[in-house]
Each structure stands twice: as C-alpha cells, then as structure tokens.
Design a protein around this motif. Structure first.
Motif, PDB file in Angstrom:
ATOM      1  N   GLU A 298      -8.261   0.839   8.830  1.00  0.00           N
ATOM      2  CA  GLU A 298      -7.584   2.120   8.802  1.00  0.00           C
ATOM      3  C   GLU A 298      -6.531   2.152   9.902  1.00  0.00           C
ATOM      4  O   GLU A 298      -6.782   1.689  11.021  1.00  0.00           O
ATOM      5  CB  GLU A 298      -8.568   3.279   9.016  1.00  0.00           C
ATOM      6  CG  GLU A 298      -9.668   3.367   7.968  1.00  0.00           C
ATOM      7  CD  GLU A 298     -10.678   4.454   8.290  1.00  0.00           C
ATOM      8  OE1 GLU A 298     -10.590   5.001   9.423  1.00  0.00           O
ATOM      9  OE2 GLU A 298     -11.538   4.727   7.456  1.00  0.00           O
TER      10      GLU A 298
ATOM     11  N   SER B 173       0.808  -1.221   0.000  1.00  0.00           N
ATOM     12  CA  SER B 173       0.000   0.000   0.000  1.00  0.00           C
ATOM     13  C   SER B 173       0.839   1.268   0.000  1.00  0.00           C
ATOM     14  O   SER B 173       0.396   2.312  -0.474  1.00  0.00           O
ATOM     15  CB  SER B 173      -0.934   0.006   1.218  1.00  0.00           C
ATOM     16  OG  SER B 173      -0.174   0.105   2.418  1.00  0.00           O
TER      17      SER B 173
ATOM     18  N   PRO C  96      -5.020   2.180   0.968  1.00  0.00           N
ATOM     19  CA  PRO C  96      -5.392   1.645   2.283  1.00  0.00           C
ATOM     20  C   PRO C  96      -4.478   0.487   2.666  1.00  0.00           C
ATOM     21  O   PRO C  96      -4.063  -0.291   1.805  1.00  0.00           O
ATOM     22  CB  PRO C  96      -6.838   1.177   2.075  1.00  0.00           C
ATOM     23  CG  PRO C  96      -7.351   2.033   0.944  1.00  0.00           C
ATOM     24  CD  PRO C  96      -6.171   2.233   0.038  1.00  0.00           C
TER      25      PRO C  96
ATOM     26  N   THR D 103      -4.604   6.644   5.815  1.00  0.00           N
ATOM     27  CA  THR D 103      -3.715   5.692   5.138  1.00  0.00           C
ATOM     28  C   THR D 103      -2.254   5.911   5.492  1.00  0.00           C
ATOM     29  O   THR D 103      -1.380   5.216   4.973  1.00  0.00           O
ATOM     30  CB  THR D 103      -3.889   5.788   3.605  1.00  0.00           C
ATOM     31  OG1 THR D 103      -3.736   7.153   3.200  1.00  0.00           O
ATOM     32  CG2 THR D 103      -5.249   5.277   3.176  1.00  0.00           C
TER      33      THR D 103
END
Length: 247
Positions: A186, A28, A150, A55
């Motif tokens: 998250e 990510s 994410p 993020t």
C-alpha cells in the motif's frame, strides 16, 4: 565517560507536493491519470475515482485540484444545503461517506447548473453506493467511474525511493528490497515506513540498516513477522540493477 551522542529527532515538515505532474504512473493508475489529464472530456463534467484504501485516490484527487485551482471538500462535512464554492470545478473526497443523500444531490445539481466539473473519490463505484433517493441514484449510475488498482512492484519501489529522497535519507538498495518484501503493498504504508525510518535514523545518528528498520517498523501494521524475515523472497523490480544503489 560521557554518554554516547544521540541526535535529537525533530518533526520537520517534508515537502511533498500534490501536483498532478509529480504522480508516478503504472498499470494500476494509468487509466485514472489519463482521465485526470483531460477534465474537458468528462461526460456531463463528472468523474469518479474508486478502489481499495491506500491506492492513491486522494493523492490524485488533490493533485488535479491543486493544478486546476479547485477546492477540495471532505465528504463527511457535506450536510444540509452545502456552500459550494464557485469556480471551474471542485473535488469531493470520500464522496461515498456523505452523511446526507439530499446534501450530495444538492451539490451535484448546483454544480450542473453552474457548469462546474466535479471529481469524486470513494471505495466503490458510484453506481453501487447505497442510496435511497431515486434522483441521486440515477445521477450516480450515469457517472463515469474509473478504478484505481493496488500499486504494482515498480510503483511501490519508486514511491519508497521518492520518500527517502524527499527526506534526504540514504538507504542501500539491498535494504530497500528487504523492506519492500515485508511492507504492506500500500502506498500509505510505504510513506509511513519512510517517516518512521527517518525518525529512527535521526535519533540513532546512523544509517538505515536491517536491524534499525526491524526495530523501527515492528509495530507498523502489516509489517512482515520477524520470524520470517530472513527467509522471505527478495523484492524484485526489474527496472533497476541489483547493485548497492544509494539515494
């Protein structure tokens, strides 16, 4: 009979530095971290991080700023002719929330004149920010932008373990998996959950169990509904065993 002993929960600070080397990497954020490790290669000395909320953009921005000694400016404070600290570079968080376009244009122009590098962070790529000044729009469209996605399962699991370790909170691996299957995906939610569990465990004077976690996190936005908890699929993180690991 005296009342049962309850430990007083104190708001003690938790050491959680923002050094770039401490940031956890997965698919990510790998591209963003690669760019952050080499500011000298940024085209025109500018780089923008963008992506959804929670993020890790701010953490990465502050991590680079801490390592390089750059000041961090909050976007909502940039107005008029902002005072721009001299130095190798600076970081501008919430850059897409600067209330005055002319102020952002002045900041970018001044940094370009000085040869200062600029790191920005926002929700959308700069090329898509709603600006009316033609000069600012052209500068934003020319800026290199990297998306932060994410976090994946492995990163969320590692983040939760890190927060527990920082708080010296011992949590069985089965409880960690149970938590991760129900928490919002998250980084900010994982951090908030660890803080609430730490407070609840101190107050109760015991370990973190499913029952304690359910009570402590019932009001955490996005936490799995109580009626679905026992049937929810287990969180899987193939990088670790299924044993009762303790931190």
């Amino acid at each position: 009979m005296p009342p049962p002993y309850r430990q007083l929960a104190l708001p003690l600070p938790v050491a959680d530095g923002c050094d770039l080397a401490d940031l956890l990497e997965d698919a990510s954020n790998a591209e963003a971290l690669a760019w952050l490790r080499r500011p000298e290669s940024w085209p025109a000395g500018r780089l923008a991080l963008f992506g959804p909320a929670a993020t890790g953009k701010t953490h990465m921005l502050r991590g680079l700023a801490a390592r390089r000694g750059w000041p961090v400016l909050p976007g909502l404070t940039i107005r008029g002719w902002p005072a721009v600290p001299a130095g190798e570079g600076l970081a501008l968080d919430d850059a897409d929330c600067v209330p005055e376009e002319a102020a952002l244009l002045h900041l970018l122009n001044l940094c370009a004149e000085r040869g200062q590098r600029v790191l920005l962070a926002g929700r959308d790529p700069p090329a898509r920010w709603a600006v009316t000044l033609a000069d600012l729009r052209s500068r934003l469209r020319a800026m290199t932008a990297v998306m932060v996605h994410p976090p994946g399962d492995a990163l969320l699991s590692a983040l939760l373990r890190r927060h527990f370790l920082l708080r010296q909170l011992r949590v069985e691996r089965g409880v960690q998996d149970w938590l991760l299957a129900r928490l919002p995906r998250e980084a900010a939610a994982v951090a908030e959950a660890a803080a609430r569990l730490d407070h609840a465990a101190l107050a109760a004077g015991g370990r973190v169990t499913r029952a304690l976690a359910r009570a402590a996190l019932v009001e955490l936005p996005g936490f799995g509904p109580d009626g679905e908890e026992e049937d929810a699929p287990p969180f899987r993180d193939d990088g670790f065993t299924d044993g009762p690991t303790l931190l």
